[in-house]
Write a protein that holds these residues in place. Structure first.
Motif, PDB file in Angstrom:
ATOM      1  N   ILE A 179      23.508  44.336  27.370  1.00 20.18           N
ATOM      2  CA  ILE A 179      24.095  44.954  28.557  1.00 20.18           C
ATOM      3  C   ILE A 179      23.415  44.373  29.793  1.00 20.18           C
ATOM      4  O   ILE A 179      22.407  43.688  29.683  1.00 20.18           O
ATOM      5  CB  ILE A 179      23.905  46.487  28.574  1.00 20.18           C
ATOM      6  CG1 ILE A 179      22.401  46.838  28.635  1.00 20.18           C
ATOM      7  CG2 ILE A 179      24.557  47.124  27.360  1.00 20.18           C
ATOM      8  CD1 ILE A 179      22.125  48.239  29.096  1.00 20.18           C
ATOM      9  N   ALA A 180      23.990  44.657  30.949  1.00 22.03           N
ATOM     10  CA  ALA A 180      23.347  44.298  32.214  1.00 22.03           C
ATOM     11  C   ALA A 180      22.736  45.571  32.775  1.00 22.03           C
ATOM     12  O   ALA A 180      23.421  46.372  33.387  1.00 22.03           O
ATOM     13  CB  ALA A 180      24.371  43.712  33.183  1.00 22.03           C
TER      14      ALA A 180
ATOM     15  N   LEU B  16      27.585  35.997  31.320  1.00 19.10           N
ATOM     16  CA  LEU B  16      27.430  37.330  31.917  1.00 19.10           C
ATOM     17  C   LEU B  16      28.769  37.854  32.414  1.00 19.10           C
ATOM     18  O   LEU B  16      29.095  39.031  32.261  1.00 19.10           O
ATOM     19  CB  LEU B  16      26.452  37.282  33.096  1.00 19.10           C
ATOM     20  CG  LEU B  16      25.005  36.935  32.776  1.00 19.10           C
ATOM     21  CD1 LEU B  16      24.215  36.698  34.053  1.00 19.10           C
ATOM     22  CD2 LEU B  16      24.384  38.072  31.978  1.00 19.10           C
ATOM     23  N   TYR B  17      29.530  36.958  33.001  1.00 14.48           N
ATOM     24  CA  TYR B  17      30.857  37.359  33.481  1.00 14.48           C
ATOM     25  C   TYR B  17      31.750  37.733  32.305  1.00 14.48           C
ATOM     26  O   TYR B  17      32.490  38.711  32.356  1.00 14.48           O
ATOM     27  CB  TYR B  17      31.493  36.231  34.302  1.00 14.48           C
ATOM     28  CG  TYR B  17      30.661  35.774  35.470  1.00 14.48           C
ATOM     29  CD1 TYR B  17      29.775  36.638  36.106  1.00 14.48           C
ATOM     30  CD2 TYR B  17      30.741  34.460  35.948  1.00 14.48           C
ATOM     31  CE1 TYR B  17      29.003  36.213  37.184  1.00 14.48           C
ATOM     32  CE2 TYR B  17      29.973  34.039  37.022  1.00 14.48           C
ATOM     33  CZ  TYR B  17      29.104  34.911  37.634  1.00 14.48           C
ATOM     34  OH  TYR B  17      28.344  34.493  38.687  1.00 14.48           O
ATOM     35  N   ARG B  19      30.909  38.900  29.458  1.00 16.06           N
ATOM     36  CA  ARG B  19      30.538  40.203  28.904  1.00 16.06           C
ATOM     37  C   ARG B  19      31.006  41.355  29.797  1.00 16.06           C
ATOM     38  O   ARG B  19      31.569  42.345  29.306  1.00 16.06           O
ATOM     39  CB  ARG B  19      29.026  40.260  28.701  1.00 16.06           C
ATOM     40  CG  ARG B  19      28.616  41.353  27.772  1.00 16.06           C
ATOM     41  CD  ARG B  19      27.194  41.203  27.327  1.00 16.06           C
ATOM     42  NE  ARG B  19      26.293  41.300  28.467  1.00 16.06           N
ATOM     43  CZ  ARG B  19      24.991  41.067  28.385  1.00 16.06           C
ATOM     44  NH1 ARG B  19      24.462  40.706  27.226  1.00 16.06           N
ATOM     45  NH2 ARG B  19      24.228  41.170  29.435  1.00 16.06           N
ATOM     46  N   ALA B  20      30.791  41.217  31.093  1.00 15.00           N
ATOM     47  CA  ALA B  20      31.219  42.269  32.014  1.00 15.00           C
ATOM     48  C   ALA B  20      32.732  42.442  31.966  1.00 15.00           C
ATOM     49  O   ALA B  20      33.244  43.570  31.938  1.00 15.00           O
ATOM     50  CB  ALA B  20      30.763  41.939  33.433  1.00 15.00           C
ATOM     51  N   GLN B  23      33.919  44.338  28.906  1.00 12.86           N
ATOM     52  CA  GLN B  23      33.771  45.783  29.077  1.00 12.86           C
ATOM     53  C   GLN B  23      34.882  46.351  29.956  1.00 12.86           C
ATOM     54  O   GLN B  23      35.479  47.379  29.635  1.00 12.86           O
ATOM     55  CB  GLN B  23      32.426  46.101  29.739  1.00 12.86           C
ATOM     56  CG  GLN B  23      31.250  46.065  28.783  1.00 12.86           C
ATOM     57  CD  GLN B  23      29.929  46.036  29.524  1.00 12.86           C
ATOM     58  OE1 GLN B  23      29.874  46.245  30.728  1.00 12.86           O
ATOM     59  NE2 GLN B  23      28.849  45.761  28.803  1.00 12.86           N
ATOM     60  N   LEU B  37      32.462  43.339  40.486  1.00 11.00           N
ATOM     61  CA  LEU B  37      31.760  42.611  39.432  1.00 11.00           C
ATOM     62  C   LEU B  37      30.297  42.422  39.818  1.00 11.00           C
ATOM     63  O   LEU B  37      29.390  42.562  38.994  1.00 11.00           O
ATOM     64  CB  LEU B  37      32.453  41.253  39.241  1.00 11.00           C
ATOM     65  CG  LEU B  37      32.440  40.584  37.877  1.00 11.00           C
ATOM     66  CD1 LEU B  37      32.748  41.551  36.756  1.00 11.00           C
ATOM     67  CD2 LEU B  37      33.442  39.430  37.885  1.00 11.00           C
ATOM     68  N   ARG B  40      28.203  45.543  39.185  1.00  7.20           N
ATOM     69  CA  ARG B  40      27.861  45.670  37.759  1.00  7.20           C
ATOM     70  C   ARG B  40      26.718  44.767  37.360  1.00  7.20           C
ATOM     71  O   ARG B  40      25.882  45.100  36.542  1.00  7.20           O
ATOM     72  CB  ARG B  40      29.059  45.254  36.896  1.00  7.20           C
ATOM     73  CG  ARG B  40      30.164  46.229  36.899  1.00  7.20           C
ATOM     74  CD  ARG B  40      30.655  46.404  35.470  1.00  7.20           C
ATOM     75  NE  ARG B  40      31.577  47.512  35.415  1.00  7.20           N
ATOM     76  CZ  ARG B  40      31.862  48.165  34.303  1.00  7.20           C
ATOM     77  NH1 ARG B  40      31.322  47.799  33.158  1.00  7.20           N
ATOM     78  NH2 ARG B  40      32.697  49.172  34.323  1.00  7.20           N
ATOM     79  N   LEU B  41      26.756  43.553  37.873  1.00  4.66           N
ATOM     80  CA  LEU B  41      25.815  42.539  37.395  1.00  4.66           C
ATOM     81  C   LEU B  41      24.631  42.358  38.326  1.00  4.66           C
ATOM     82  O   LEU B  41      23.795  41.486  38.102  1.00  4.66           O
ATOM     83  CB  LEU B  41      26.553  41.205  37.216  1.00  4.66           C
ATOM     84  CG  LEU B  41      27.620  41.201  36.130  1.00  4.66           C
ATOM     85  CD1 LEU B  41      28.444  39.922  36.179  1.00  4.66           C
ATOM     86  CD2 LEU B  41      26.947  41.326  34.759  1.00  4.66           C
TER      87      LEU B  41
END
Lengths: 209, 209
Positions: A179-180, B16-17, B19-20, B23, B37, B40-41
């Motif tokens: 997760i982040a 990372l993008y 994965r986000a 979700q 975005l 979130r990150l």
DNA sequence: AAATGTGAAATCATTCACAGCA
DNA sequence: TGCTGTGAATGATTTCACATTT
């Protein structure tokens, strides 16, 4: 020339130097040049010298760095000359591998407590540790001066666990969940995520086709 | 605007993008802005937009990015729209945890073979895999189109294993051993080393005292 | 009205190159 | 001679700011 504002990239490289120097010491090498160290670590001698220069002057011109001395200095700079207590949250397969991982202890890190919310796990013994319920987190962290939390719970629970650690004054978190994490400023987060590593790898692999 | 020379830092962030966005898709969000975005990150919207701009124009002005579309594009850019076969070397505690790690398969990675030099391990079954001797490495890599090697052997053996993988045309290596591997240009290395992460963490922790 | 895509500007990191010292 | 330590130069990355589009 002192710790005024050291770039984070530099701090991230210091442990590499510590590891290389530890090997050199084991090989009974007394002196090393930035050139030699650079060969081992695949980096330029200039970068190593510049990195070290943020913290002081450790070398001797015309000669290089005394391995034993530089290692001791770097260990002190990183705070590795003391023991750091950590707790583990999550004793599933990954968590159990972490408990038994022999690499932490010789490096100043000691996992002194393990927690899990699963009633079946609580009370079980793994290695030297007995799994405790999450409700005991606050008192244990305080009692044992735990500064580091290691998160090995499923992604769905990770942020909750991280929040609990932060709430209880843990300052550093090593997170294995994919997760982040959201943490307040001042908390030091490190994420371990092999899938992210692989996913950036394939970008380059597919170009080889 | 095409793949001319994309900075490596950018490639490292793409997963990372992915994965986000995965979700967000699961949450049935249809459109996302670089702002959202970024929240979130924990990164700036400008960075996200700039990163994406290396690969094309995926957004709609005034609106944002279609989650499903951007995710599909990024997965294709990273080569995650196909399956990648990997082999594992070393079935000690760490290696067994890797075999059983449920996070690889859903993400386009398939560990299809496991090797170990210990005669006691060879022939043992872990999960779907039967441990093979190192002597079978060449034929297995060729037969199963293995492009990625995962190294989970002790530090003392790691470089030898890495050399063998390179010799047999593996192009990417995920290394869990605490060493600084030497590989020829063109091989994509990724290292997983929790101790290094902790050792840079303590630099910041000790300043909080 | 809102958010992208992107040159230009600002910041950050690495490398160069050499004075200075053992 | 050989290698450090370090300003200056170069190179890379991030951020800004705004024209443009929906």
């Amino acid at each position: 020339m002192e710790t005024f504002e050291v770039p984070e990239v530099v701090v991230l490289r210091l442990p590499l130097y510590v590891r290389a120097l530890t090997q050199l010491l084991a090989d009974e090498m007394e002196v090393v040049s930035s050139q030699q160290l650079g060969n081992r670590l695949q980096m330029t001698p200039a970068q190593i010298r510049k990195d070290l220069s943020y913290f002081g002057r450790f070398g001797k011109q015309g000669r290089g760095y005394n391995v034993h001395f530089l290692l001791a200095e770097l260990r002190q700079i990183l705070g590795l000359d003391r023991e750091w207590c950590a707790c583990l949250i999550g004793v599933g397969r990954l968590g159990r591998a972490i408990i038994n991982y022999p690499g932490f202890t010789p490096q100043a890190f000691n996992v002194v407590a393990a927690f899990d919310n699963d009633p079946d796990q609580v009370g079980q013994a793994f290695g030297r540790l007995t799994v405790q319920p999450m409700s005991e987190l606050p008192e244990t962290i305080a009692a044992r001066d735990i500064r580091i939390g290691i998160v090995a719970v499923p992604a769905s629970h990770a942020q909750t666990v991280i929040d609990a650690l932060v709430q209880n004054n843990v300052q550093g978190i090593l997170n294995y969940a994919p997760i982040a994490p959201q943490v307040p400023m001042g908390i030091v987060m490190r994420n371990i995520d092999p899938v992210l590593s692989l996913q950036s790898m394939t970008f380059y692999l597919q170009q080889m086709d």
